[in-house]
Enzyme design. Structure first.
Site, short mmCIF file in Angstrom:
data_model
loop_
_atom_site.label_atom_id
_atom_site.label_comp_id
_atom_site.label_asym_id
_atom_site.label_seq_id
_atom_site.Cartn_x
_atom_site.Cartn_y
_atom_site.Cartn_z
N LYS B 162 -6.50 19.59 -13.08
CA LYS B 162 -5.34 19.53 -13.74
C LYS B 162 -4.33 20.62 -13.50
O LYS B 162 -3.25 20.49 -13.41
CB LYS B 162 -5.53 19.47 -15.34
CG LYS B 162 -4.37 19.04 -16.18
CD LYS B 162 -4.80 18.53 -17.63
CE LYS B 162 -3.62 18.18 -18.50
NZ LYS B 162 -4.02 17.71 -19.62
N MET B 474 -24.67 -19.22 -7.41
CA MET B 474 -25.39 -18.80 -6.13
C MET B 474 -27.12 -18.09 -6.32
O MET B 474 -27.92 -18.63 -5.81
CB MET B 474 -24.94 -17.72 -5.29
CG MET B 474 -25.30 -17.02 -4.18
SD MET B 474 -25.76 -18.55 -3.01
CE MET B 474 -24.21 -18.37 -2.02
C1 LIG Z 1 -21.28 -7.09 -9.73
C2 LIG Z 1 -22.50 -8.18 -9.17
N1 LIG Z 1 -23.55 -8.40 -10.01
C3 LIG Z 1 -24.22 -9.52 -9.62
C4 LIG Z 1 -24.21 -10.11 -8.40
C5 LIG Z 1 -25.52 -11.04 -8.10
N2 LIG Z 1 -24.59 -12.14 -7.83
C6 LIG Z 1 -24.44 -12.83 -6.66
S1 LIG Z 1 -23.70 -14.44 -6.62
C7 LIG Z 1 -23.89 -14.52 -8.36
C8 LIG Z 1 -23.22 -15.66 -9.00
C9 LIG Z 1 -21.96 -15.91 -9.01
O1 LIG Z 1 -21.53 -16.78 -10.03
P1 LIG Z 1 -20.03 -17.29 -10.34
O2 LIG Z 1 -19.19 -16.17 -10.23
O3 LIG Z 1 -20.25 -18.39 -11.36
O4 LIG Z 1 -19.92 -17.98 -8.69
P2 LIG Z 1 -20.72 -19.08 -8.19
O5 LIG Z 1 -21.87 -18.99 -7.33
O6 LIG Z 1 -21.28 -20.07 -9.17
O7 LIG Z 1 -19.79 -20.02 -7.21
C10 LIG Z 1 -24.39 -13.28 -8.90
C11 LIG Z 1 -24.63 -12.98 -10.32
C12 LIG Z 1 -23.23 -9.53 -7.62
N3 LIG Z 1 -23.09 -10.25 -6.49
N4 LIG Z 1 -22.32 -8.75 -8.07
#
Ligand SMILES: Cc1ncc(C[n+]2csc(CCOP(=O)(O)OP(=O)(O)O)c2C)c(N)n1
Ligand SMILES: [Mg+2]
Lengths: 181, 568
Positions: B162, B474
């Protein structure tokens, strides 16, 4: 196999931290790392010894170059070189073995730098093997303390590691890339 | 001219051509925010979270190829940036993050909101600075932009105490060339390397190009096109390589890797020469390294020497700017056809075509793949699409072919959920004339949905497509395949997304069947005064096919069954 890298770095705050952090992050194992000034105040020089394959050493070299403050890396292992380590060794002595210790010092060209009633401090420089064999001989007599600086290294003769010749060169092959054709 | 450090920051940003920054104020950065009044040429976007600011700067950078800028205060403001910085690092995206720091005299005392952010971000920035003297400020900012955008681009953080923002000094903008003795990005291939590359290319009978993010980042799209047209070598794309060459071009096969096309992976495994252009043989594209592309010679062109021979041993590594190297190679290529090789690939392609869900009747159900394929059709394949991370991201990659570079923006290396919405806002504000769609999952959207308010405040006309499958899809897919269908912690409650949109004053539609897609997409496209939200309520237990299980051989993919019982 052990590999020795000489590294010129900019003398800026945090540079040692960057190098050490790189080794941790890429899980490279450091055997020894020393850092000190050079004849140019803006530049420090590190000597890094690693235990690994030729390929590991190559990876380390390229990754070191990714650090903006790293100016030049020289892989010294396969070049004629001088490698030195310095040790201070405090040995317990009495009247029965003082002369034996002094004789050993003579043979190894070590110096007694402090003499006390029950101990002496010996300074020895040399490559790591020499220091290790010296310490092995002293061990039965009684080593009370030992400290080593870690190795410093330099190429012999014509082989120079300088920052002078290295200006940003457009068209060059980038830091750490050796054409393998 | 005597200026305060805070003013010097803005002066330097102006000289870097910055007219848009993303940030969030706080105590340690207040002098800089105060000085903003004098610089109306730069528009500041107030985000709802500093992570959002970094993703927006990243989206801005990926949409334009220019450096994105994010600003935050010390302590929690700076730590909130960490995910965004890491995301930019793993995808080599050029952003500059400016953080306030407690006054120099307090550093090291655990003062209020003091965090050693240059220490924290050491491994996730290309380079970073703690400014200790106002005299250094202008140099530092200039150097930061230079490092962020040149060589292999990446994030750079500048931490500014700062008192340095308040200190006055004579402002002279340095105009001599930047000399960093240890920073020497490569540019061109040597003559010997070019000759060797030509020999390998001319000798190949089954060559294949692997085009990555480097094509987009080095601006080599037209050079790649010229190379391909002359050499008649088919092209496989990485996720971030999409847009590097127009999909739909006869030589472009599609995406490779874990969820790539099976025939593309087969081609990689059968090729006798791989030309890896600006890609890094990530584990998501190679599968098991021991069995990867066993019959091929490999040429790897990359700007970063440490990528050569990192994961895959290559026969020829060329360190250089891809655009330059391609323009060195193309004029010396001997034109050639590979009819047998192409015929073989087409045969594999045929099989994939039969299994493809878009070639099947949905039986009244709404599949995400159909949503994305229809979105592609109704947007003329011309939109800039920003995705989040998960199944929907892979479906986007599979069913939305891109024609131009910079039109697919997605977190590839870090796979950061929550990236999609803020990055899409950054992309839209960077290029207001582009049609920008955010395709997000119900999970990832809820990680950063606070930025809806930013989109409204900035009148950022992004169209948000939520692919709502009621799951962290996923992860659910991995549980189905590899954890005996134990769906722990993946079913997910969500709010009524349309009511949520309404609360923000955002118009919305809910789509539950395929015949509603067109009208919803058209409504979104017609709305240009701010964001528009569509919730697509899709099949819950859908799977991204094909799939290479983590660490498995690239050719051993789990394929969609030829005729799934519920799909005939
Ligand atoms: C910040 C973060 N936390 C956890 C994960 C692990 N992860 C990868 S894909 C996924 C699921 C994503 O769910 P959604 O947003 O509903 O998408 P979908 O796969 O259902 O299309 C997770 C939890 C990640 N990639 N990033
Ligand atoms: Mg989901």
């Amino acid at each position: 196999m052990k590999h020795t890298l000489s590294v010129l770095v900019e003398n800026k705050p945090g540079v040692l931290n960057r190098v050490v952090s790189l080794f941790r992050r890429r899980s490279f194992n450091i055997d020894s790392l020393t850092v000190g000034r050079t004849h140019t105040p803006e530049i420090s020089r590190m000597t890094i010894v690693i235990d690994g394959t030729e390929q590991d050493a190559d990876r380390i070299e390229k990754n070191l170059y990714k650090l903006v403050n790293v100016i030049q890396v020289d892989h010294l292992t396969d070049k004629p070189n001088v490698i030195r380590d310095l040790a201070l060794i405090k040995v317990a002595v009495d009247n029965t073995n003082r002369s034996e210790v002094m004789q050993l010092c003579d043979i190894f060209r070590a110096h007694i730098v402090d003499v006390g009633p029950q101990s002496v401090v010996i300074e020895i420089t040399g490559d790591e093997d020499k220091i290790e064999s010296f310490a092995d001989l002293l061990r039965p007599i009684g080593i009370l303390e030992m400290v080593r600086t870690g190795v410093v290294a330099m190429g012999r003769g014509e082989h120079l590691l300088t920052s002078n010749g290295y200006r940003p060169q457009p068209g060059a092959n980038g830091n750490g890339h050796k054409s393998v054709i | 001219m005597k200026l305060k450090g805070a003013e010097i920051i803005w002066e330097c940003l102006l000289r870097e051509g910055v007219n848009l920054v993303f940030g969030y104020p706080g105590g340690a950065i207040l002098p800089t925010y105060d000085a903003m009044t004098k610089y109306p040429q730069i528009h500041h976007v107030l985000t709802r979270h500093e992570q959002g600011a970094t993703h927006m700067a990243d989206g801005y950078a990926r949409a334009t190829g220019k450096v994105g800028v994010a600003i935050a205060t010390s302590g929690p403001g700076a730590t909130n940036m960490v995910t965004g910085i890491a995301t930019a690092m793993l995808d080599s995206s050029p952003i500059v993050c400016i953080t306030g720091q407690v006054a120099s005299s307090y550093i090291g005392t655990d003062a209020f909101q003091e965090i050693d952010i240059s220490g924290v971000t050491l491994p996730i920035t290309k380079h970073n600075y703690l400014v200790t003297d106002v005299e250094d400020l202008a140099y530092t900012i200039r150097e930061a932009f230079h490092i962020a955008r040149t060589g292999r681009p990446g994030p750079v953080l500048i931490d500014i105490p700062k008192d340095i923002q308040n200190a006055e000094t004579e402002f002279v903008y340095p105009d001599e060339p930047i000399v960093l003795p240890g920073y020497r990005p490569a540019s061109a291939a040597t003559e010997a390397e070019i000759e060797r590359a030509l020999d390998l290319i001319h000798a190949a009978r089954k060559p294949l190009i692997l085009a990555g993010h480097g094509v987009v980042m080095s601006g080599a799209a037209s050079e790649l096109m010229a190379f391909v047209e002359k050499a008649q070598i088919p092209v496989a794309l990485t996720l971030l390589g999409k847009g590097g060459m127009p999909e739909g071009h006869p030589m472009v096969l599609g995406m490779m890797g874990m969820h790539g096309e099976a025939y593309v992976n087969q081609a990689i495994q059968e090729a006798d020469l791989l030309l890896a252009f600006g890609m890094r043989f990530d584990d998501r594209v190679t599968g098991n390294l021991a069995t990867y592309a066993p019959h091929s010679r490999k040429i790897h062109v990359d700007i970063d020497p440490s990528e050569i021979n990192k994961n895959v041993r290559v026969d020829l590594g060329i360190v250089g700017d891809l655009r330059t190297v391609l323009s060195q190679l193309t004029p010396r290529l001997r034109p050639k056809q590979h009819p047998e090789w192409m015929a073989q690939i087409r045969e594999w392609q045929d099989d994939s075509f039969k299994r493809d869900i878009v070639n099947r009747d949905a039986g009244g159900k709404l599949y995400a793949a159909h949503v994305i394929r229809d979105l592609w059709e109704y947007t003329g394949g011309n939109a800039t699409v920003v995705t989040d991370v998960g199944q929907h991201q892979m479906w986007e990659a599979q069913y939305y072919p891109h024609k131009r570079p910079h039109t697919l923006i997605t977190s590839g290396g870090l796979g950061t959920m929550g990236f999609g919405l803020p990055a899409s806002i950054g992309a839209k504000l960077a290029r207001p004339d582009e049609e920008v769609w955010a395709i997000v999952g119900d999970g990832g959207f809820q990680m950063t949905l606070a930025e809806l308010a930013t989109a409204v405040q900035e009148k950022a006309a992004v169209n948000i497509a939520i692919i709502n499958n009621g799951y962290l899809g996923m992860v659910r897919q991995w549980q189905e395949f590899f954890y005996e269908e134990r769906y722990n912690a993946t079913p997910m409650f969500s709010p009524d997304f349309c009511k949520l949109a309404e609360a923000y004053g955002i118009p919305s539609r809910r789509v539950t069947s395929r015949d509603q897609i067109k009208a919803a997409v058209e409504a979104a496209r017609a709305h240009n005064s701010g964001p528009f939200l569509i919730e697509f309520v899709v099949e819950k237990h859908d799977i991204v096919y094909p799939m290479v299980p983590a660490g498995a051989d690239l050719h051993n993919m789990i394929r969609r069954p030829l005729a799934a019982p519920d799909m005939v």
